[in-house]
Design a protein around this motif. Structure first.
Motif, mmCIF file in Angstrom:
data_model
loop_
_atom_site.group_PDB
_atom_site.id
_atom_site.type_symbol
_atom_site.label_atom_id
_atom_site.label_comp_id
_atom_site.label_asym_id
_atom_site.label_seq_id
_atom_site.Cartn_x
_atom_site.Cartn_y
_atom_site.Cartn_z
ATOM 1 N N GLU A 182 -6.285 -1.157 -1.217
ATOM 2 C CA GLU A 182 -6.599 -0.131 -1.032
ATOM 3 C C GLU A 182 -5.403 0.667 -2.416
ATOM 4 O O GLU A 182 -5.316 1.593 -2.696
ATOM 5 C CB GLU A 182 -5.627 0.461 -0.077
ATOM 6 C CG GLU A 182 -6.973 -0.230 1.275
ATOM 7 C CD GLU A 182 -7.062 1.063 2.612
ATOM 8 O OE1 GLU A 182 -6.226 2.513 2.270
ATOM 9 O OE2 GLU A 182 -6.556 0.410 3.394
ATOM 10 N N GLN A 206 -7.127 -1.888 7.314
ATOM 11 C CA GLN A 206 -9.036 -1.455 6.861
ATOM 12 C C GLN A 206 -9.190 -2.435 7.482
ATOM 13 O O GLN A 206 -10.188 -2.276 8.144
ATOM 14 C CB GLN A 206 -8.292 -1.171 5.719
ATOM 15 C CG GLN A 206 -9.143 -1.082 5.094
ATOM 16 C CD GLN A 206 -10.105 0.600 5.760
ATOM 17 O OE1 GLN A 206 -9.633 1.345 5.932
ATOM 18 N NE2 GLN A 206 -11.159 1.103 6.007
ATOM 19 N N LYS A 209 -9.648 -3.205 10.720
ATOM 20 C CA LYS A 209 -10.410 -2.109 11.728
ATOM 21 C C LYS A 209 -11.629 -2.486 11.588
ATOM 22 O O LYS A 209 -12.476 -2.636 12.414
ATOM 23 C CB LYS A 209 -9.774 -1.122 11.746
ATOM 24 C CG LYS A 209 -9.761 -0.441 10.322
ATOM 25 C CD LYS A 209 -9.342 0.955 10.520
ATOM 26 C CE LYS A 209 -9.564 1.600 9.636
ATOM 27 N NZ LYS A 209 -8.534 3.538 9.971
ATOM 28 N N ARG A 228 3.735 -0.835 1.707
ATOM 29 C CA ARG A 228 3.698 -0.646 0.592
ATOM 30 C C ARG A 228 4.686 -0.376 0.041
ATOM 31 O O ARG A 228 5.975 0.308 0.032
ATOM 32 C CB ARG A 228 2.554 0.691 0.200
ATOM 33 C CG ARG A 228 1.789 0.710 0.895
ATOM 34 C CD ARG A 228 0.260 2.283 0.697
ATOM 35 N NE ARG A 228 0.119 2.004 1.742
ATOM 36 C CZ ARG A 228 -1.341 3.066 2.395
ATOM 37 N NH1 ARG A 228 -1.428 3.945 1.894
ATOM 38 N NH2 ARG A 228 -2.118 2.928 3.077
ATOM 39 N N HIS A 452 -11.050 6.460 -3.246
ATOM 40 C CA HIS A 452 -10.299 6.243 -1.814
ATOM 41 C C HIS A 452 -10.412 4.601 -1.606
ATOM 42 O O HIS A 452 -9.439 4.626 -1.780
ATOM 43 C CB HIS A 452 -11.150 5.908 -0.666
ATOM 44 C CG HIS A 452 -10.756 6.369 0.807
ATOM 45 N ND1 HIS A 452 -9.515 7.014 1.218
ATOM 46 C CD2 HIS A 452 -11.124 5.976 2.031
ATOM 47 C CE1 HIS A 452 -9.266 6.264 2.036
ATOM 48 N NE2 HIS A 452 -10.574 6.059 2.921
ATOM 49 N N ARG A 493 -18.018 3.720 6.286
ATOM 50 C CA ARG A 493 -17.982 2.507 5.545
ATOM 51 C C ARG A 493 -19.351 1.982 4.670
ATOM 52 O O ARG A 493 -20.067 2.999 5.542
ATOM 53 C CB ARG A 493 -17.379 1.893 6.120
ATOM 54 C CG ARG A 493 -16.677 2.243 7.133
ATOM 55 C CD ARG A 493 -14.744 2.853 6.195
ATOM 56 N NE ARG A 493 -13.740 2.635 7.332
ATOM 57 C CZ ARG A 493 -12.978 3.461 7.093
ATOM 58 N NH1 ARG A 493 -12.744 4.074 5.505
ATOM 59 N NH2 ARG A 493 -11.922 3.363 7.706
HETATM 60 N N1 ASP Z 1 -7.092 2.415 5.052
HETATM 61 C C1 ASP Z 1 -6.946 3.594 4.779
HETATM 62 C C2 ASP Z 1 -5.640 4.006 4.948
HETATM 63 O O1 ASP Z 1 -4.423 3.588 5.466
HETATM 64 C C3 ASP Z 1 -7.789 5.374 6.004
HETATM 65 C C4 ASP Z 1 -8.516 4.416 5.975
HETATM 66 O O2 ASP Z 1 -9.827 5.004 5.193
HETATM 67 O O3 ASP Z 1 -8.971 4.313 7.671
HETATM 68 O O4 ASP Z 1 -5.185 5.051 4.323
#
Ligand code: ASP
Length: 592
Positions: A182, A206, A209, A228, A452, A493
């Protein structure tokens, strides 16, 4: 904004040691014999044998009249058994909920003695944050921190119940995990059993899930801790908490509805009032009008596009694809040094310069512009500028001429710097920002980067541009914004391997690379992935705004300082050489 969280569950707090909480007693309790427990907030001597002790627990304070012979001091922990009685006329304290009463005939049991605290626990005292953090357990006793933690708990309660009501299942995902692509730097944990190998702490659940969706869970949520390793600031800590969710067989609209319901419930629980429906704006419109993908809608001023006025203009400073203008109401009297400061900020943000125009009334009674650039303007340009900006005498116009994105972002930065009040100041203005671009910026190799994350589905209409014009592709990604803070993001997604392969290619990720980094996810998708979408938003940020705090540290029980240290525990700390050897690591000699 200030949360309404008050303490009203007096009967639920009865224990073997106490009957009632200190702050909940009222005149209606007069005559009642009670046991209460708490900390000594203040002691005042009254005559030779009499002392007043204010006893405090998280519900508030009550005055106890005790025999002056008792050696009880600030922050001693007491159990007091006595009778509730009215205070003598003239001694009523209007500022206290318990101000009409006191506890008399007190029997005192000292449960713990205490050293004098290193700072006043009175809420009104301004205390250095370093000192507060070093003794966070004392800081937490203060009413403000108690209120913050309880408001946060009521937010969590509302979120859980909203998710449950909408059919979401709470599932916990691993903390020791593999990298999550991410974009943020990640924390690594060395493996004792597999020397030279590392777990990575998830920057979000991410991938987990998405795997849960392949696993048929259908609707997942978690109040998830995310890690992070990024520089800290007012709205960022190394570890933070998100409401994380994912659902199958849904569209963007479904996700926006799920999240809106949860956030509005949380707002109602914390603030006592349910906000109205959350408006939507496209990313393009947000950038155009507010110069930001997290627009602060509390501020009315919008950017005005004046490119058409200056097309083919003689004004050199304005020969650029786009000219945007921000009108600052009544700011014509800004001093030269203030204007120079804004110009410096604009340059630091990537602009070539910042043009400013004071809107003045001319001798003839018309509107005119006072600016070093004014003499280069044609009459038509000047009057169009005044008209398009709806300026009146006394206003200030700031202009940036550049590429569209730069002009918008620089003026957007000035708009929020100059005009935005502190984030927690009301009214709360929520907005959904949708239709983000798929790619933003480029990496060291010149490949586009995911705006994103790489699993975000492009808009179906833009799929054909993926190879020919990647930066024009819009994604099905969306953000929730409150008062200029990004609360969270999410996306529909990619569940189709062919589209995923094309997106990886656009990102410059080779098949081998994709396989090495997230082969487990791609493998899972070979066995039947449902279309799915999700979202995550920061609970720390929401709690800070709802409690009227401008820094998320104030709603986290044990936060780190700006430089990432925990002043109370001393973390991060060195390990013993034995522990280091066990982990298969070799200490590096520290540079001094
Ligand atoms: N994983 C992404 C975040 O933490 C959120 C998502 O796309 O559900 O910003």
């Amino acid at each position: 904004m200030t949360s309404q969280a008050t303490f009203d569950r007096r009967d639920e707090e009865e224990t073997s040691l106490r009957d009632v909480m200190c702050g909940t007693l009222r005149a209606a309790d007069i005559g009642r014999s009670v046991s209460i427990c708490g900390w000594v907030s203040r002691r005042r001597e009254h005559g030779e044998h009499l002392a007043f002790v204010d006893l405090r627990d998280h519900s508030g304070i009550i005055q106890c009249v005790i025999d002056g012979a008792h050696d009880v001091r600030s922050e001693y922990v007491l159990r007091v058994t006595g009778t509730v009685r009215g205070r003598p006329a003239g001694t009523i304290n209007e500022r206290l909920g318990t101000g009409e009463i006191e506890i008399g005939d007190c029997e005192i049991e000292i449960l713990s003695i205490a050293e004098p605290p290193p700072f006043s626990l009175d809420d009104r005292a301004e205390i250095d944050e370093q000192v507060r953090l070093r003794h966070r357990y004392l800081d937490l006793r203060r009413p403000r921190m108690q209120r913050n933690l309880r408001t946060r708990a009521s937010i969590n309660r509302a979120l859980r119940s909203a998710m449950d009501r909408q059919g979401f299942v709470e599932v916990e995902t691993p903390i020791l995990w593999a990298p999550t692509p991410e974009g943020a730097r990640e924390f690594a944990v060395p493996s004792r059993l597999h020397h030279g190998s590392f777990y990575v702490l998830p920057q979000s659940p991410q991938l987990a899930k998405q795997l849960l969706m392949v696993g048929g869970v259908d609707r997942y949520f978690q109040i998830a801790r995310c890690m992070r390793d990024e520089d800290l600031r007012a709205d960022r800590q190394f570890e933070f908490t998100q409401l994380d969710l994912e659902a199958s067989f849904v569209s963007q609209d479904d996700v926006l509805a799920f999240v809106s319901e949860a956030v509005l419930d949380a707002a109602e629980a914390a603030l006592g009032e349910r906000p109205g429906a959350i408006p939507r704006i496209t990313w393009r419109e947000a950038m155009d009008r507010f110069g930001s993908d997290k627009p602060d809608l509390r501020v009315d001023a919008e950017l005005v596009d004046m490119s058409a006025i200056f097309e083919g203009s003689e004004v050199k400073a304005f020969s650029a694809p786009v000219v945007k203008v921000l009108r600052l109401e009544g700011a014509a009297d800004s001093s030269r040094s203030v204007l120079d400061g804004w110009t410096e900020r604009a340059k630091a943000a990537g602009a070539k310069g910042l043009a400013w125009f004071r809107v003045v009334r001319t001798d003839a009674g018309d509107l005119g512009l006072d600016s070093p650039l004014d003499r280069f303007l044609s009459d038509a340009e000047r009057s169009s500028m005044l008209e398009l900006s709806s300026a009146v005498a006394g206003d200030l116009l700031l202009a940036v001429a550049d590429e569209w994105r730069t002009a918008a972002e620089v003026l957007g930065m000035l708009r929020s710097t100059i005009l935005s009040p502190p984030v927690s100041e009301g009214p709360a203005r929520y907005v959904w920002v949708i239709d983000f671009p798929m790619f933003d910026g480029s990496d060291a190799q010149g490949n586009p980067m995911a705006a994103h994350h790489p699993f975000t589905m492009p808009q179906p209409d833009d799929l054909e541009l993926l190879e020919s014009d990647p930066y024009a592709v819009r994604s099905q990604a969306y953000d929730l914004v409150l008062n200029g803070w990004e609360l969270g993001s999410g996306s529909v997604r990619i569940h189709r391997p062919d589209i995923q392969a094309r997106v990886f290619r656009a990102l410059g990720i080779s098949d081998a690379d994709a396989d090495a980094r997230f082969g487990f996810l791609l493998n899972a998708f070979r066995y039947g992935a449902p279309p799915h979408a999700g979202f995550a938003f920061g609970i720390d940020r929401l709690a800070a705004i709802f409690t009227g705090e401008d820094n998320i540290r104030e709603v986290i029980a044990f936060p780190k300082t700006q430089s990432g240290t925990d002043l109370m525990t001393g973390a991060p700390a060195e390990l013993t050489s034995t522990a280091i050897a066990e982990l298969g690591l070799r200490p590096v000699v520290k540079e001094s």
